[in-house]
Design a protein around this motif. Sequence first.
Motif, short mmCIF file in Angstrom:
data_model
loop_
_atom_site.label_atom_id
_atom_site.label_comp_id
_atom_site.label_asym_id
_atom_site.label_seq_id
_atom_site.Cartn_x
_atom_site.Cartn_y
_atom_site.Cartn_z
N PHE A 84 85.23 41.91 24.52
CA PHE A 84 85.13 41.49 23.20
C PHE A 84 86.25 40.91 22.75
O PHE A 84 86.32 40.55 21.62
CB PHE A 84 84.89 42.83 22.29
N VAL B 218 79.11 55.05 20.31
CA VAL B 218 79.80 54.17 21.26
C VAL B 218 80.80 53.42 20.86
O VAL B 218 82.01 53.35 21.57
CB VAL B 218 78.57 53.25 21.87
N TRP C 285 85.23 48.97 31.94
CA TRP C 285 86.00 48.51 30.62
C TRP C 285 87.09 49.41 29.99
O TRP C 285 87.70 49.41 29.26
CB TRP C 285 84.82 48.42 29.42
N LEU C 286 87.29 50.65 30.62
CA LEU C 286 88.25 51.54 30.29
C LEU C 286 89.73 50.79 30.49
O LEU C 286 90.15 50.38 31.74
CB LEU C 286 88.25 52.82 31.09
N GLY C 287 90.32 50.60 29.24
CA GLY C 287 91.40 49.77 29.17
C GLY C 287 91.44 48.38 29.33
O GLY C 287 92.50 47.61 29.23
N HIS C 288 90.25 47.93 29.47
CA HIS C 288 90.01 46.44 29.65
C HIS C 288 88.87 45.71 28.52
O HIS C 288 88.20 45.11 28.70
CB HIS C 288 89.61 46.03 31.02
N LEU C 289 88.72 46.49 27.42
CA LEU C 289 87.74 46.26 26.50
C LEU C 289 87.86 44.73 25.89
O LEU C 289 86.82 44.04 25.64
CB LEU C 289 87.59 47.24 25.42
N SER C 290 89.00 44.46 25.72
CA SER C 290 89.17 43.15 25.42
C SER C 290 88.84 41.94 26.41
O SER C 290 88.26 40.96 25.95
CB SER C 290 90.88 42.78 25.41
N LEU D 276 89.17 54.51 23.73
CA LEU D 276 89.44 54.29 24.78
C LEU D 276 89.73 53.09 25.65
O LEU D 276 90.43 52.70 26.77
CB LEU D 276 88.31 54.92 26.13
N GLY D 277 89.27 51.93 24.97
CA GLY D 277 89.40 50.40 25.27
C GLY D 277 90.59 49.92 25.24
O GLY D 277 90.90 48.87 25.80
N LEU E 66 73.51 49.67 25.83
CA LEU E 66 74.66 50.04 25.32
C LEU E 66 75.05 51.46 26.11
O LEU E 66 76.10 51.85 26.42
CB LEU E 66 74.60 50.44 24.07
N SER F 77 78.37 52.00 28.31
CA SER F 77 79.45 53.36 27.89
C SER F 77 79.55 54.24 28.98
O SER F 77 80.50 54.88 29.13
CB SER F 77 79.00 53.93 26.36
N ARG G 29 83.79 55.43 20.83
CA ARG G 29 84.56 55.66 22.30
C ARG G 29 85.28 54.68 22.50
O ARG G 29 86.33 54.65 23.19
CB ARG G 29 83.42 55.79 23.04
N PHE G 30 84.52 53.29 22.31
CA PHE G 30 85.38 52.12 22.97
C PHE G 30 86.74 51.92 22.03
O PHE G 30 87.64 51.67 22.71
CB PHE G 30 84.23 50.80 22.55
N LYS G 31 86.78 52.19 21.12
CA LYS G 31 87.84 52.02 20.23
C LYS G 31 89.11 52.86 20.56
O LYS G 31 90.15 52.63 20.68
CB LYS G 31 87.46 52.19 18.64
#
Lengths: 670, 73
Positions: free
Chosen positions: A397, B65, A389-394, B72-73, A378, A382, B68-70
């Motif tokens: 997940f 984590v 993944w900045l802006g592309h987390l979808s 910035l993602g 993790l 991170s 932060r994901f929520k």
Amino acid sequence: MVVLTVLSLAMWLLTVHDANFSRMGQLGLVSILGWTYFVGLVLVTMGFANELLRTPLRKTWLLVFVLLLALYIFGTGSAVEPIASLPDSYRHAGLLEFIFQNGYARPHYVADFSWPGAFSLGSVFVAFAGQTNALGFTRWFPFFIELLYLAPLIVIVRSIGVGRRAAWFGIALFYTTDWIEQDYFSPQALGYFYLLVIMAAVFATWRAKPSPLFAGLRKNLHFRMARSRRALQLSRLKERGADPSPGTEPTSLSVFDSWRPRLVSAAKARRPKLVSVFDSWRLKPNPPIFGTQVVIQRRYVHGRVASLFARLEGRDTTKSLNTVQTLGVLGLLVLIMFALAMSHELTPYALILMLAGCLISRHLGRPELLAVAVLLALGWLSLGASDYWLGHLSDIFGGFGQIGSTLTDNVANRIAGSSVHQFAVNIRIYIILGIYLLAGVGVLRRATDSRVLEVVAVAPFFLLVVSSYVGEGLLRVVLYALPFTSLLAASAILPQQSGLIRSWLPDFRIFRYGRSSHTVIWTLVFSIVLASALATTVARGGNDDYESFTKGELDAVNYVYNHVTPGATVGTISPYLPFNQRSVGSVYWVSLYTSGSPTIKEITTGLLQIHAQYVVLSQSQENWGEIVAGFPKGWESRVFLSLATHGFHVVAAWPTASVLQVDPKIAKKG
Amino acid sequence: MSGFLVASAASLSTSPAELIVMVVDFLLLSIRACSGVLGLRLTSRDSRILTSATVFFVALFIVLVVVRFKSLG
């Protein structure tokens, strides 16, 4: 055995000598393998089956035949094909070359550069070998890495609690069912090696401690409680000096007395506070029947809770090393986990699930290892891979909880293309189904002290709940579980007979290893290994008609690199070309289609729209069009004619590739 | 290796909390793993406190984590 070995090696050499790569058909590699390959494979399988059922076991010869099996399945493609197959091999070589030349991973470029560990390590080896790029390592890399997997596999099979014969059978099944082809020049191949090494170290260091709490508690709980209640009453009568009636002593009294002290000592070792409460209950005079039942239930529940905490803290294991050695192993494993977390985006999470499985099944004495694995995986995602993944987390997940669509992406969408291609895809599915069917029988047939094999074989599948991993999640998960699934499958034929947990199926004499059943078991071993090896040969090389390349195609790509202006775009119809191995970030290769069935007009329009300076047409792309996209034979020449009317002309040509360049005047007008 | 150092240095300014919690986690895990070798005689109470603290900080790291994901993602 010497004769069999020499003959099978000779057959393989003849196969490689006689195979004509240019005549490869839609069925891929198997279409150019002569009868010598199949005869050799039969000889190797015969030798392996003979040695497996021999008494005493000769490990050296078993190793020789396993190596020959690996040579046949993983070495044949590398020997027959003139250069490395799979376009991603070249792409990874290009990323490695960038790090080798510049000393850093290029930010904001590709997702792979967010996990640069494997490429960094590769660049070290390239420098050590005195090379400037990794292309020289890519062709034989699959065979090399599969051989590297053998050492940790041997450690795993020795330590996990299957018999010796099932262990070697499992190793053979691993190699004969590994059609998944993730062993090409890639970070995941190295990551898989790290995973196997860590699991081997864990299994070799810690074993499950035989639990006194559960050694005798195999039968129905109510029966046990009733028996224990009666035994408790009789023991209290004895303490008060009263004689119990003759014949009323239950036969279970000795059983109760045998495990009650162990229950007390086990509880004392784990929960000191609990023991005083336990003792206060035990010493209460004349409890009513109902109270006695409650006491016994409470003892049982507290015993189970104490056991669960002991298990999660790793105290329910024995270790084969002393404290200092264990700490040394832990330190090394932390380093390997660090390397793994930096090298691949999926394997660290498979490792976390498998370590959690080991902890639950009492094969991990240090839960700190699991915590470190979580922190590193993790933490890198991170902190180190935020560029990705900045802006592309979808992308990571987006498929959370959507198992149905995950399975569709991984299975249904792959059954496409010509009937021959679909045949190869179906073979892959049958191999997986076959190995899991055998594994299911193995689960039922084997006796064991611990179900760690089953737990670790199932654990990676929880990854599918999170993501389909671009339609490859199921393949990766099957690969992670494959060593353990193979061992379970081996246990279907050669199960272990002794263990605290008994087998669930009756033991038929004809299937029990011994003199009378030798022929039956030999036939089963021979048939399963040969069938899976043949199926894997078909499945593994099934896409080689468009995933393997000629030297002409590589020369065409190098021609483009030598003549293209930096920043220019080069167009291809599909990504099946040995490109991206140089000039990462300065030349942009655009492949229009990876699936679907576009028309010639759509292909031409697409190539014009990307303003490609060069277009590369090749034999492998044409084969892709015929096999997967369903184009008619000779469709690529129609694309060429169409491009020619739009200002493209041939600047270089080989028998299997041609490079088209657009007229600069027409390009300016466009 | 250099890629990791560059990446982690760039991230340090944006997520110091995660790095600090991660360091604390590693310290606690190291103490727990090496207590015998270091000669620390931990009582069962000390051991439970150490385990609880480790679990707490690991959970805190995961929460940071996810947050932060929520965001910035």
